[in-house]
Scaffold this active site. Structure first.
Site, mmCIF file in Angstrom:
data_model
loop_
_atom_site.group_PDB
_atom_site.id
_atom_site.type_symbol
_atom_site.label_atom_id
_atom_site.label_comp_id
_atom_site.label_asym_id
_atom_site.label_seq_id
_atom_site.Cartn_x
_atom_site.Cartn_y
_atom_site.Cartn_z
ATOM 1 N N SER A 78 147.536 58.331 40.589
ATOM 2 C CA SER A 78 148.005 58.932 41.834
ATOM 3 C C SER A 78 149.537 58.939 41.874
ATOM 4 C CB SER A 78 147.396 58.187 43.026
ATOM 5 O OG SER A 78 147.515 58.934 44.211
ATOM 6 N N ASP A 197 137.434 64.645 44.153
ATOM 7 C CA ASP A 197 138.725 64.195 44.676
ATOM 8 C C ASP A 197 139.218 65.148 45.768
ATOM 9 O OD1 ASP A 197 141.291 63.203 45.079
ATOM 10 O OD2 ASP A 197 141.664 62.882 42.946
ATOM 11 N N HIS A 222 138.926 59.947 44.069
ATOM 12 C CA HIS A 222 140.330 59.750 43.717
ATOM 13 C C HIS A 222 140.584 58.475 42.903
ATOM 14 C CE1 HIS A 222 144.500 60.831 44.068
ATOM 15 N NE2 HIS A 222 144.826 59.689 44.638
#
Length: 235
Positions: A78, A197, A222
């Site tokens: 991320s 996601d 995610h």
């Protein structure tokens, strides 16, 4: 000062976590691979056990670079992936692994592989109202492993990120576009995406493949490294 710890034996592998979390998020991954790699984890500035670092993306990365071993495999999840791209343009990295990450998180003119800025603000505002509760709910949607969730929830409670760092991280996510830096990299890169996601549209796989980047898609959200089918593939 940033917190880091190193464990295991083998080729150097550095793990960078994402916004609001800390490096304990990778504990299961470390346990699984510490006999194959010498793994270093780092708490991002103002996250976990690390002090706040004044400044933006480059200041954060400069502090992280001070803790890196020579020519490591660099894995970023991320926000950590965005940092990893920037770091790989500054120092020698043998390989880049991006998990549920993108060089540009927000949709702009000519870039349809991000999340709408307004939606992003709504997501972050909802989390910020009660960060601990919001992050726990977030991870509960990513894993059904009760032992894993218990460990993650404990880490969220005991090592909260500072408000300053959360605001800095959001600013980086909302404002930085590293597509050009990504395209300049001449190292092996692999990307792992989650089909479900909601923050990184799965359509970005097309863009990565156009850049001759290896892409793996898992039936997850995610946090793809929590999926039972996730495997580290070192090129």
């Amino acid at each position: 000062m940033l917190y880091s710890r190193t464990t295991g034996t083998g080729k150097d592998l550095v793990l960078l976590h994402g916004w609001g979390f800390n490096s304990d998020l990778f504990n299961d991954l470390i346990a699984r691979y510490q006999n194959q790699y010498q793994i270093t984890v780092i708490d991002l500035p103002g996250h976990g056990r690390s002090s706040v670092v004044d400044g933006d993306l480059d200041k954060w990365c400069d502090e992280i670079i001070k803790l890196l071993p020579d020519n490591p495999i660099l894995l970023g999840w991320s926000l950590g992936g965005l940092l990893a791209i920037n770091i790989a343009n500054k120092v020698n990295v043998s390989q880049l692994i991006l998990l549920a990450s993108s060089p540009n998180f927000v949709t702009t003119v000519g870039w349809h592989y991000g999340i709408d800025a307004k939606n992003f603000h709504q997501f972050s505002d909802t989390l910020s109202l009660n960060l601990s509760k919001g992050l726990k709910r977030f991870v509960s949607l990513q894993s059904q492993n009760k032992t894993q969730l218990k460990s993650l929830n404990q880490s969220i409670d005991t090592l909260p990120a500072t408000t300053i760092a959360l605001n800095q991280g959001l600013k980086i996510l909302l404002q930085r576009d590293l597509r050009q830096q990504f395209e300049q990299l001449d190292i092996p890169i692999q990307v792992v995406l989650g089909k479900q996601d909601t923050l990184i549209p799965i359509e970005i796989a097309k863009w990565y493949k156009q850049k001759n980047t290896s892409v793996t898609i898992l039936n997850t959200g995610h946090l793809p490294f929590l999926h039972p089918d996730f495997e580290l593939r070192i090129i």
